[in-house]
Write a protein that holds these residues in place. Structure first.
Motif, short mmCIF file in Angstrom:
data_model
loop_
_atom_site.label_atom_id
_atom_site.label_comp_id
_atom_site.label_asym_id
_atom_site.label_seq_id
_atom_site.Cartn_x
_atom_site.Cartn_y
_atom_site.Cartn_z
N GLN A 46 126.64 120.17 5.35
CA GLN A 46 125.43 119.34 5.36
C GLN A 46 125.71 117.96 4.77
O GLN A 46 125.25 116.94 5.31
N ARG B 283 125.62 114.38 6.85
CA ARG B 283 124.72 113.34 6.34
C ARG B 283 125.50 112.05 6.08
O ARG B 283 125.08 110.96 6.47
N PRO C 144 121.53 112.04 12.04
CA PRO C 144 120.11 111.96 11.68
C PRO C 144 119.67 113.15 10.83
O PRO C 144 120.04 114.29 11.13
N GLU C 145 118.91 112.90 9.79
CA GLU C 145 118.51 113.96 8.87
C GLU C 145 117.80 115.10 9.59
O GLU C 145 118.02 116.28 9.29
N HIS C 146 116.96 114.76 10.57
CA HIS C 146 116.19 115.80 11.25
C HIS C 146 117.04 116.69 12.16
O HIS C 146 116.57 117.72 12.65
N ARG C 147 118.32 116.33 12.34
CA ARG C 147 119.21 117.13 13.19
C ARG C 147 120.26 117.90 12.38
O ARG C 147 121.06 118.63 12.97
N ASP D 93 120.18 120.54 10.32
CA ASP D 93 120.14 122.01 10.43
C ASP D 93 120.63 122.48 11.79
O ASP D 93 121.38 123.46 11.89
N GLU D 94 120.23 121.77 12.83
CA GLU D 94 120.66 122.11 14.19
C GLU D 94 122.17 121.99 14.34
O GLU D 94 122.83 122.87 14.92
#
Length: 206
Positions: free
Chosen positions: A49, A53, A58-61, A63-64
């Motif tokens: 992670q 980062r 992008p932060e919203h991606r 986990d994916e």
């Protein structure tokens, strides 16, 4: 004897760099994100992670991307990974003395076990997804009396657990960096571990 010795995995027991580079480039190409696999492989240690980062994903991606990385990992990384010099012998030295071997790694546990099985390592317990001082919790829980690693984060984990940190310079950190992070001893390779462990184990019985 019944003592437990902890070991890091990446660049301590195994060299997964070719596969790590390949899987990161494959992930970036598949998901349309620019990722530097070579830089990632040359600086193994921090959690995925953090790496994603820092690479600008992008932060919203995050986990994916982590989930997909873990899915791709077994077929790309495990077959290309080799044991580092002295790794198997270091584990055997602990087991031969009646001790237990514990792997504490930042890697996803299921994928970490795949490496252990593929290389035939003698490991009793494995705890994944812990980094730097977080590793102290697992080391303490399992009663480890020393922790072997290649990264300054590993030495911080050992220091936090109140046990000797045994460093090996097979990873991204220099001998000086490891010593400054609190390493009790620094090896060139784990070929040096059995002789050290023999003396260390004897000292615990006195």
């Amino acid at each position: 004897m019944g003592i437990t010795v902890g070991f890091d995995l990446d660049m301590t027991l195994i060299d997964p760099r070719p596969g790590m580079s390949a899987v990161m480039y494959a992930l970036g190409a598949e998901r349309g994100v620019e990722l530097d696999g070579d830089h990632f492989a040359a600086n193994l240690g921090p959690p995925l992670q953090h790496v994603l980062r820092d690479s600008g994903a992008p932060e919203h991606r995050i986990d994916e991307l982590v989930d997909r990385f873990r899915e791709m990992y077994p077929e790309i990384v495990v077959p290309q990974t080799v044991a580092l010099p002295g790794a198997a012998e270091a584990l055997k030295a602990v087991r031969a003395a009646g001790g237990r071997t514990l792997v504490v790694t930042g890697k996803f546990g299921r994928n970490a076990w795949l490496h252990v099985k593929a290389l035939g390592f003698e490991v009793d317990e494995l705890v994944g997804e812990l980094w730097s001082i977080e590793k102290a919790a697992a080391l303490t829980e399992h009663g480890a009396v020393a922790y072997v690693g290649d990264h300054v984060g590993d030495m911080r984990g050992a220091l936090t657990a109140g046990i000797p940190g045994i460093a090996v310079v097979s990873g991204p950190c220099s001998r000086t960096e490891l010593a400054e992070a609190g390493a009790d001893v620094v090896f060139d390779t784990l070929d040096e571990f059995p002789a050290w462990f023999s003396s260390f184990a004897a000292s615990l019985t006195h």
